[in-house]
Enzyme design. Structure first.
Site, PDB file in Angstrom:
ATOM      1  N   ASP A  44       0.918  -1.168  -0.071  1.00 31.21           N
ATOM      2  CA  ASP A  44       0.133  -0.057  -0.022  1.00 31.21           C
ATOM      3  C   ASP A  44       0.972   1.252   0.068  1.00 31.21           C
ATOM      4  O   ASP A  44       0.457   2.562   0.023  1.00 31.21           O
ATOM      5  CB  ASP A  44      -0.980  -0.065   1.068  1.00 31.21           C
ATOM      6  CG  ASP A  44      -0.248  -0.101   2.567  1.00 31.21           C
ATOM      7  OD1 ASP A  44       0.796  -0.264   2.771  1.00 31.21           O
ATOM      8  OD2 ASP A  44      -1.195   0.044   3.523  1.00 31.21           O
ATOM      9  N   SER A  45       2.177   1.013   0.180  1.00 31.98           N
ATOM     10  CA  SER A  45       3.300   2.156  -0.062  1.00 31.98           C
ATOM     11  C   SER A  45       2.815   2.648  -1.433  1.00 31.98           C
ATOM     12  O   SER A  45       3.343   3.975  -1.860  1.00 31.98           O
ATOM     13  CB  SER A  45       4.556   1.723  -0.118  1.00 31.98           C
ATOM     14  OG  SER A  45       4.740   0.466  -1.000  1.00 31.98           O
ATOM     15  N   ASP A  83      -1.234  -6.135  -0.456  1.00 29.85           N
ATOM     16  CA  ASP A  83      -1.299  -5.565   1.039  1.00 29.85           C
ATOM     17  C   ASP A  83      -2.735  -5.170   1.073  1.00 29.85           C
ATOM     18  O   ASP A  83      -3.522  -4.824   0.205  1.00 29.85           O
ATOM     19  CB  ASP A  83      -0.610  -4.231   0.800  1.00 29.85           C
ATOM     20  CG  ASP A  83       0.200  -4.219   1.924  1.00 29.85           C
ATOM     21  OD1 ASP A  83       0.327  -4.823   3.051  1.00 29.85           O
ATOM     22  OD2 ASP A  83       1.036  -3.286   2.150  1.00 29.85           O
ATOM     23  N   LYS A 113      -0.996  -9.277   2.922  1.00 29.58           N
ATOM     24  CA  LYS A 113      -0.485  -8.951   4.180  1.00 29.58           C
ATOM     25  C   LYS A 113      -1.379  -8.005   4.866  1.00 29.58           C
ATOM     26  O   LYS A 113      -1.987  -7.286   4.220  1.00 29.58           O
ATOM     27  CB  LYS A 113       0.939  -8.270   3.653  1.00 29.58           C
ATOM     28  CG  LYS A 113       1.714  -7.608   4.638  1.00 29.58           C
ATOM     29  CD  LYS A 113       3.066  -7.218   4.306  1.00 29.58           C
ATOM     30  CE  LYS A 113       3.052  -5.850   3.728  1.00 29.58           C
ATOM     31  NZ  LYS A 113       2.704  -4.781   4.653  1.00 29.58           N
ATOM     32  N   GLU A 115      -1.242  -5.518   8.590  1.00 26.37           N
ATOM     33  CA  GLU A 115      -0.260  -4.850   9.580  1.00 26.37           C
ATOM     34  C   GLU A 115      -0.721  -5.094  11.249  1.00 26.37           C
ATOM     35  O   GLU A 115      -2.006  -4.999  11.237  1.00 26.37           O
ATOM     36  CB  GLU A 115       0.003  -3.275   9.362  1.00 26.37           C
ATOM     37  CG  GLU A 115       0.553  -2.948   8.245  1.00 26.37           C
ATOM     38  CD  GLU A 115       0.812  -1.467   8.028  1.00 26.37           C
ATOM     39  OE1 GLU A 115       0.432  -0.752   8.947  1.00 26.37           O
ATOM     40  OE2 GLU A 115       1.403  -1.163   7.028  1.00 26.37           O
ATOM     41  N   GLU A 182       9.348  -4.277  10.321  1.00 32.37           N
ATOM     42  CA  GLU A 182      10.030  -2.891   9.839  1.00 32.37           C
ATOM     43  C   GLU A 182      10.473  -1.900  10.821  1.00 32.37           C
ATOM     44  O   GLU A 182       9.832  -1.778  11.843  1.00 32.37           O
ATOM     45  CB  GLU A 182       8.739  -2.148   9.185  1.00 32.37           C
ATOM     46  CG  GLU A 182       8.988  -0.839   8.532  1.00 32.37           C
ATOM     47  CD  GLU A 182       8.132  -0.448   7.435  1.00 32.37           C
ATOM     48  OE1 GLU A 182       7.190  -1.103   7.192  1.00 32.37           O
ATOM     49  OE2 GLU A 182       8.229   0.866   6.771  1.00 32.37           O
TER      50      GLU A 182
HETATM   51  O1  KIV Z   1       3.530  -1.167   1.437  1.00 31.10           O
HETATM   52  C1  KIV Z   1       4.715  -1.571   1.561  1.00 31.10           C
HETATM   53  O2  KIV Z   1       5.413  -1.295   0.337  1.00 31.10           O
HETATM   54  C2  KIV Z   1       5.323  -2.164   2.728  1.00 31.10           C
HETATM   55  C3  KIV Z   1       6.717  -2.569   2.787  1.00 31.10           C
HETATM   56  C4  KIV Z   1       7.334  -1.324   3.097  1.00 31.10           C
HETATM   57  C5  KIV Z   1       6.791  -3.773   3.876  1.00 31.10           C
HETATM   58  O3  KIV Z   1       4.650  -2.683   3.691  1.00 31.10           O
END
Ligand code: KIV
Length: 282
Positions: A44-45, A83, A113, A115, A182
């Site tokens: 989600d970056s 994500d 994934k 968090e 992280e």
């Molecule tokens: O969203 C992302 O790119 C991440 C990584 C920094 C692990 O969660």
């Protein structure tokens, strides 16, 4: 056949390090795949590096599915992790399962994934029981930036380090197949890595994690707004793009682009007939 979660667990057992990179579209996925990267994260970056938000908080499920699909189309062998964005899994487990399922069914990802540690273990367990592999993410969890008060290193005190070890254990018990760690001190990430059977994938967590993940744009020098200390630039693609675009603009203005070789020709008779026609249109 794509890399599976069993392959990743086997890599940890054999002491084989796992390189992971984010990708957000068809072309970047193709390039990362050509480099033989076994694990691609559609993070989600993308909210920051692709969509220009100042955090990952505004990213939604439709954004994620759109980008996961493109990455899946651009890759063949890599395991693609989608994500789960902010508020797609926190409210209740049923909604979390539905959203995780969308990343697989509509996006084509192989796993998801999310968090959070202990507090989300029950949700993780419900998603895993639905047949969806889950990668955990502890330490600095960017979706909670407003609660953390910024992007800070986590786990520096005894209490918070002990909490993170507990989080990793809770996630492992809940059934995650891997855990992203992280921005935590390297000795703590090492302890966590030695205490869990599943692979740990570090970002700003030292060299002892079982794998490393980096953001595509950080690795390639393509994102200027923020340069994390833990990122290493392997190329200056941003500068290369600026100089290529500048050279192109000069060539267009100075009539050096396009040349004949970059244009399409036409049969002489057709040109003649066309000139006559345009001089005397019917
Ligand atoms: O969203 C992302 O790119 C991440 C990584 C920094 C692990 O969660």
């Amino acid at each position: 056949m794509r890399v599976t979660i069993r392959d990743l667990k086997r890599m940890k057992r054999r002491g084989e390090k796992i390189p992971m990179i984010t990708a957000y579209d068809y072309t970047s996925a193709q390039l990362v795949e050509r480099a033989g990267i076994p694990l691609i994260l559609v993070g989600d970056s993308l909210g920051q590096v692709v969509l220009g938000y100042d955090s990952t908080v505004p990213v939604n499920m439709d954004d994620m599915i759109h980008h996961v699909r493109a990455v899946v189309r651009g890759s063949e062998r890599a395991h693609v992790v989608g994500d789960l964005p902010f508020l797609s899994y926190q409210a209740d487990a049923a909604e979390a399962i539905r959203n995780a399922g969308r990343l697989l069914k509509e996006g084509g990802a192989q796993s998801v994934k999310l968090e959070g540690g202990h507090a989300h273990a029950e949700t993780v367990s419900r998603i895993v029981q639905s047949g969806i592999p889950v990668m955990g993410h502890i330490g600095l969890t960017p979706q909670s930036v407003n609660q953390l008060g910024g992007y800070r290193v986590q786990g520096k005190s005894i209490d918070s380090a002990a909490r993170l070890i507990g989080d990793a254990r809770a996630l492992e018990e809940a059934g995650v197949y891997a855990i992203v760690i992280e921005c935590v001190p390297a000795p703590l990430a090492k302890m966590i890595t030695e205490r869990v059977y599943v692979p740990t994938i570090g970002i700003g967590a030292g060299a002892d994690c079982d794998g490393q993940v980096q953001v595509f744009h950080d690795l390639l020098g393509m994102y200027q707004d923020f340069e994390p200390r833990h990122a290493r630039r392997y190329a200056e693609i941003g500068e290369a793009i600026v100089s290529a675009a500048t050279a192109y603009a000069h060539d267009v203005r100075d009539l050096r682009f396009p040349t004949g070789a970059e244009s399409y020709t036409m049969n002489g008779k057709v040109i003649e007939a066309l000139s006559e026609y345009s001089a005397n249109p019917v």
